[in-house]
Design an enzyme around this catalytic site. Sequence first.
Site, PDB file in Angstrom:
ATOM      1  N   CYS A  28      19.945 -82.918 -10.555  1.00 50.94           N
ATOM      2  CA  CYS A  28      20.636 -83.308  -9.637  1.00 50.94           C
ATOM      3  C   CYS A  28      20.212 -85.434  -9.910  1.00 50.94           C
ATOM      4  CB  CYS A  28      19.974 -83.005  -8.059  1.00 50.94           C
ATOM      5  SG  CYS A  28      20.397 -80.955  -8.135  1.00 50.94           S
ATOM      6  N   ARG A  83      31.298 -61.747  -6.418  1.00 48.57           N
ATOM      7  CA  ARG A  83      31.215 -63.184  -6.748  1.00 48.57           C
ATOM      8  C   ARG A  83      29.328 -63.226  -7.134  1.00 48.57           C
ATOM      9  NH1 ARG A  83      31.560 -61.922  -1.456  1.00 48.57           N
ATOM     10  NH2 ARG A  83      29.834 -62.799  -0.330  1.00 48.57           N
ATOM     11  N   ARG A  98      24.908 -60.862  -6.359  1.00 50.19           N
ATOM     12  CA  ARG A  98      24.662 -60.244  -5.366  1.00 50.19           C
ATOM     13  C   ARG A  98      25.673 -59.704  -5.208  1.00 50.19           C
ATOM     14  NH1 ARG A  98      20.456 -63.819  -2.697  1.00 50.19           N
ATOM     15  NH2 ARG A  98      19.186 -62.835  -4.463  1.00 50.19           N
ATOM     16  N   TYR A  99      26.632 -60.522  -4.350  1.00 54.29           N
ATOM     17  CA  TYR A  99      27.562 -60.021  -3.518  1.00 54.29           C
ATOM     18  C   TYR A  99      28.566 -58.788  -5.064  1.00 54.29           C
ATOM     19  CZ  TYR A  99      25.866 -62.474   0.255  1.00 54.29           C
ATOM     20  OH  TYR A  99      25.281 -63.232   1.117  1.00 54.29           O
ATOM     21  N   CYS A 106      15.891 -83.720  -3.444  1.00 58.33           N
ATOM     22  CA  CYS A 106      15.843 -83.176  -2.082  1.00 58.33           C
ATOM     23  C   CYS A 106      14.093 -83.052  -1.615  1.00 58.33           C
ATOM     24  CB  CYS A 106      16.857 -82.416  -1.563  1.00 58.33           C
ATOM     25  SG  CYS A 106      18.638 -84.128  -1.499  1.00 58.33           S
ATOM     26  N   LYS A 137      23.982 -63.934   4.029  1.00 58.27           N
ATOM     27  CA  LYS A 137      23.722 -64.666   4.371  1.00 58.27           C
ATOM     28  C   LYS A 137      24.397 -64.331   6.458  1.00 58.27           C
ATOM     29  CE  LYS A 137      25.615 -68.370   1.865  1.00 58.27           C
ATOM     30  NZ  LYS A 137      25.376 -67.284  -0.010  1.00 58.27           N
ATOM     31  N   ARG A 194      15.250 -74.494  -4.851  1.00 56.04           N
ATOM     32  CA  ARG A 194      15.198 -74.327  -6.060  1.00 56.04           C
ATOM     33  C   ARG A 194      14.060 -75.218  -6.915  1.00 56.04           C
ATOM     34  NH1 ARG A 194      21.150 -73.419  -6.903  1.00 56.04           N
ATOM     35  NH2 ARG A 194      22.005 -71.574  -5.746  1.00 56.04           N
ATOM     36  N   CYS A 253      14.251 -79.102  -1.018  1.00 56.14           N
ATOM     37  CA  CYS A 253      15.298 -78.092  -2.029  1.00 56.14           C
ATOM     38  C   CYS A 253      15.021 -76.379  -2.072  1.00 56.14           C
ATOM     39  CB  CYS A 253      14.788 -78.414  -3.215  1.00 56.14           C
ATOM     40  SG  CYS A 253      15.919 -77.611  -4.658  1.00 56.14           S
ATOM     41  N   ASP A 296      20.154 -67.866   5.581  1.00 54.29           N
ATOM     42  CA  ASP A 296      20.134 -66.566   4.066  1.00 54.29           C
ATOM     43  C   ASP A 296      19.513 -66.006   4.159  1.00 54.29           C
ATOM     44  OD1 ASP A 296      21.288 -66.097   1.619  1.00 54.29           O
ATOM     45  OD2 ASP A 296      21.403 -67.855   1.326  1.00 54.29           O
ATOM     46  N   ASP A 356      15.300 -72.820   4.386  1.00 56.83           N
ATOM     47  CA  ASP A 356      15.198 -71.609   3.443  1.00 56.83           C
ATOM     48  C   ASP A 356      12.894 -71.177   4.050  1.00 56.83           C
ATOM     49  OD1 ASP A 356      17.139 -69.999   3.077  1.00 56.83           O
ATOM     50  OD2 ASP A 356      17.655 -71.541   1.030  1.00 56.83           O
TER      51      ASP A 356
END
Length: 415
Positions: A172, A163, A159-160, A176, A384, A181, A179, A377, A340
């Site tokens: 994981c 990077r 996206r950037y 969480c 961000k 994702r 999350c 974000d 998010d």
Amino acid sequence: MANLPVMGDVGGVTEELAGGGRTNGEAKAPAVRREDAPRPVANVLSRFKPGPRSIWADVPDALWNDWHWQQRERVIRLEQLERVLRVTPEEREAAVKTEAEFHMGITPYYAALMDPEDPTCPIRLQSVPTMGELNILASDLEDPLAEERDMPVPGITHRYPDRVLFYTTHNCPVYCRHCTRKRKVSDPTSAAAKRQIEESLAYIAQHPEIRDVVISGGDPLSLSDDRLDYILGRLRAIPHVEIFRLGTRNLVTLPQRVTDDFVYMLRRHHPVYVNTHFNHPKECTAEAFEAARRLADAGCVIGNQMVLLKGVNDDPAVVKELNHKLLLMRIRPYYIYQCDLARGISHFRTPVEAGIRIIEALRGHTSGLAVPQFVVDAPNGGGKIPVNPEYVVSHEGKRWVLRNFAGERFEYVEP
């Protein structure tokens, strides 16, 4: 400190383990004598208490401190959870009804941090399903950050300009509940197979504008040392890749993963940056301190990315305490993320003003090192966006009127 995955005194390194990080036939590292090894100052270490053991009190230290054992013994079923907590009727119902949407998985270490009697415990809220997850709002998004849209090859989000995000695993230690994702994490069908990893590495090698790679997942530390060593070695062999960042919550949920072998392997690939994800001071245990110490002593630069969560850390005093503890652990508070728009996590979302209020309560009231950047974000891949308190009172020509943390006004005139 017998509960810690430490060799004798905290901060010490035995001759046996000092050279244990060999990979690919490397020569054994020189032993470090215990008396020469750095030790944390006692009045710092005393602020970090070992985590409790809960129902695992009789588990031998050798098992408890084995990250493979912690992974194998995760709490994944309701009947296991009921041995650890006094499960409420709502939690019991949620554990059944959310299973198809997002699995439960909690390491014994992290589960033992939960208050067994208090359903509002900040660790419990992050780990145990609640009925709020079934409330899907019209604004909720399957892929809130449009990571799949900006994916030129499977596993790479570009996206950037300079990077990329490199998706390396779906696993994981703890799933969480907030999350972002959920569409991928805990789902074996989203696993990054060998072919996908190779295609991702080839994409990075073919794009000289990429200087920074964020290695993510899931949690990349779910991979073996050898697998990570291979990935990092391949990245380090690409001339235009300058740095990479390991995005991991293992320091919080499975600090036993940060072994001497692991950090010795990382030293082969410097500069290495590690971004972790502490959300509450209760997560800052002696075990987490030790994991951070090993990484910092090995030369890694560690930053923290806190997610603002209703009922967990939406209190300025809690965030200040967390950030002060992180600095003692040599972890720099880096970001506070507005939660998010992922599916089923609206019960965690706070007003944006809550984040602004926290920054206002930190700036000037504590050291700048303890003040992270609050960002949203942006949904649908906007990236961000910093959101800050307003410190500019007025601006006309070369005259600026500014206010400080105490509300006092000052005039600055440009030359």
